[in-house]
Design a protein around this motif. Sequence first.
Motif, PDB file in Angstrom:
ATOM      1  N   THR A   1       0.851  -1.190   0.000  1.00 56.74           N
ATOM      2  CA  THR A   1       0.000   0.000   0.000  1.00 56.74           C
ATOM      3  C   THR A   1       0.886   1.239   0.000  1.00 56.74           C
ATOM      4  O   THR A   1       1.864   1.302   0.737  1.00 56.74           O
ATOM      5  N   ILE A   2       0.538   2.211  -0.816  1.00 55.69           N
ATOM      6  CA  ILE A   2       1.249   3.483  -0.815  1.00 55.69           C
ATOM      7  C   ILE A   2       0.407   4.498  -0.059  1.00 55.69           C
ATOM      8  O   ILE A   2      -0.705   4.833  -0.477  1.00 55.69           O
ATOM      9  N   LYS A   3       0.918   4.960   1.069  1.00 62.63           N
ATOM     10  CA  LYS A   3       0.170   5.948   1.854  1.00 62.63           C
ATOM     11  C   LYS A   3       0.157   7.303   1.169  1.00 62.63           C
ATOM     12  O   LYS A   3      -0.825   8.037   1.252  1.00 62.63           O
ATOM     13  N   GLU A   4       1.285   7.649   0.506  1.00 61.29           N
ATOM     14  CA  GLU A   4       1.347   8.937  -0.190  1.00 61.29           C
ATOM     15  C   GLU A   4       2.203   8.830  -1.440  1.00 61.29           C
ATOM     16  O   GLU A   4       3.337   8.364  -1.386  1.00 61.29           O
ATOM     17  N   LEU A   5       1.640   9.278  -2.557  1.00 58.98           N
ATOM     18  CA  LEU A   5       2.397   9.440  -3.801  1.00 58.98           C
ATOM     19  C   LEU A   5       2.337  10.917  -4.154  1.00 58.98           C
ATOM     20  O   LEU A   5       1.290  11.441  -4.514  1.00 58.98           O
ATOM     21  N   ASN A   6       3.477  11.592  -4.013  1.00 54.22           N
ATOM     22  CA  ASN A   6       3.532  13.027  -4.248  1.00 54.22           C
ATOM     23  C   ASN A   6       4.247  13.303  -5.567  1.00 54.22           C
ATOM     24  O   ASN A   6       5.471  13.202  -5.657  1.00 54.22           O
ATOM     25  N   LEU A   7       3.464  13.636  -6.584  1.00 53.62           N
ATOM     26  CA  LEU A   7       4.009  13.976  -7.902  1.00 53.62           C
ATOM     27  C   LEU A   7       3.603  15.400  -8.290  1.00 53.62           C
ATOM     28  O   LEU A   7       3.493  15.713  -9.472  1.00 53.62           O
ATOM     29  N   SER A   8       3.416  16.267  -7.308  1.00 48.62           N
ATOM     30  CA  SER A   8       3.026  17.636  -7.624  1.00 48.62           C
ATOM     31  C   SER A   8       4.170  18.367  -8.321  1.00 48.62           C
ATOM     32  O   SER A   8       5.341  18.157  -8.008  1.00 48.62           O
ATOM     33  N   ASN A   9       3.814  19.181  -9.294  1.00 48.71           N
ATOM     34  CA  ASN A   9       4.791  19.978 -10.056  1.00 48.71           C
ATOM     35  C   ASN A   9       5.841  19.115 -10.750  1.00 48.71           C
ATOM     36  O   ASN A   9       7.032  19.432 -10.749  1.00 48.71           O
TER      37      ASN A   9
END
Length: 396
Positions: free
Chosen positions: A196-204
Motif C-alpha cells: 500500500t502506498i500511503k502517499e504518492l507526491n508527484l506535484s509539479n
Amino acid sequence: MAFTGVSKKKIVFRNGDLIKYNLQPSQFLSGFLMELLERDDSVQSVVYTFPHLTIQEFVAALGQFLTPDPGDIGKLLSEAHSEEDGRFEIFLRFVAGLSSPQAAWPLEKFLGQFLHQTTCRVIDWVKEKVEGQIGNTESESGKRKLLNTFHYLFESQNKTLAQKTVGSVETLTFSQMRLTPIDCAVLSHTIGLCATIKELNLSNCCIQCEGLQRLRSTLHKCQELRLGNNDLGDSGVKLLSAALRNPDCKIQKLELYENNLTDLCIKDLASALTTNQSLIILILDYNELGDEGVKLLSTALRNPNCKIQKLDLWGVGLTDSCIEDLVSALSTNQSLKVMYLGSNFFTDQSVPALCHLLKTCRTLEEMWLRQNSFSPNEKEQLESLQDFRPGLSVFV
C-alpha cells in the motif's frame, strides 16, 4: 574501449584507440563501428564511432559480463552511480538489465556464458542502492538517485529482488522534479510491487496526461495522491475517474490544483464520486471549472454515496449563478465538513443562500469565503452564523 568512452564522454575513436584495445577495424565495421573521414588542416584521417551513443553504452555494459577478471565491479558501479551529470545512467540501466536471465540467455548463445560472479554482484549492488536510497528524497539529487535505482529494478526484471527492496515502501515523493513518461512507467512498476502506498507526491512534475496514462494501472493503490500543477487537462481526470471507480480503490485524498481542468471533465469525476467509497478530500482549486462544472459536481454531492468531507473550490471561477445548485446539494449532504469557496466571484446576492447552507448543513465545520465581493454588512452577517451553531467556523 566503449566503457572508457562513456567515462570520458568520448564518442570518436582513432586507430590508436583500437590498437590500445587490440581491435581490428575490419572486425567491427559491419555492425558496431562506423568509419568516418575527418578533415583537419587539409589532412584527412579515418576515425570510428558507434552508430549511436546508446549502442556504445550497451557495449560498455555488456563488456562487464564478458571480462574474465572484472575486478571490483561493485566499486565501479558505485563510482558511476555517484556521477551527478548522468553520463553513466543508461550504462547502469543496461548493466542491471543484463543481470536478468531473460536478457542474458539470447546473448550467451553467441557470446558465451556471462560471468556468474559479476551477475551476482550486480544484483547485490542494485539491492544495496535501492535500500540505501529509499527515504533519502529531501533534495532533488536524492529524488533523482532514488528514481534511477527504480529504473535499475525495472530493468533487472527481478521480481523477488524488487519485492524485497520496495515491497514495504509506503511513501514516494518526487515533487518539483520533471518526470518523463518512461519515469512514470517505472514508478507504476514500483507501486505495483508495494502493498500500500500511503502517499504518492508527484506535484509539479510536468507529467501531463501521457505520464498519467503510464501510471493509471496502479493509481488506485495510493491513499494520498498529490498531482497538482501537472497540466493533466480534462483527459487526465477521465483517467483518474477510472481509478476512483476501481472496486479496490484506496484513494482518500486527491489533489488536482492548477491542472487546466474545465467543466468538460466534471461529469466523469462526478459519476466516479457517486460509486467511490474511499475518497474524502478533493482539491480542485485554481482550475477553470466555472458554474457549469460546479453544477455537475453538485449532482455527486447530493448523492448519499458520496463520502467527500473536504472540498476545495478556491479560485475556480464561480459566480452567483451556481449558488442555488450548490446549496441545494449540500443541504442534504451528510459528510462534508470543510469547504473552500474563496477567490471566486460571489456577491451579496449569494449571501442568503450561503446563510441557509450554514444553518442547514449540520456536518459543516469550516467554510472559507475570503476574497469574494461581499459588502462589509454581508460579511458580518455570514460571520455571525458562527454563534448560531457551536463548532462552526466561517472565514470571510
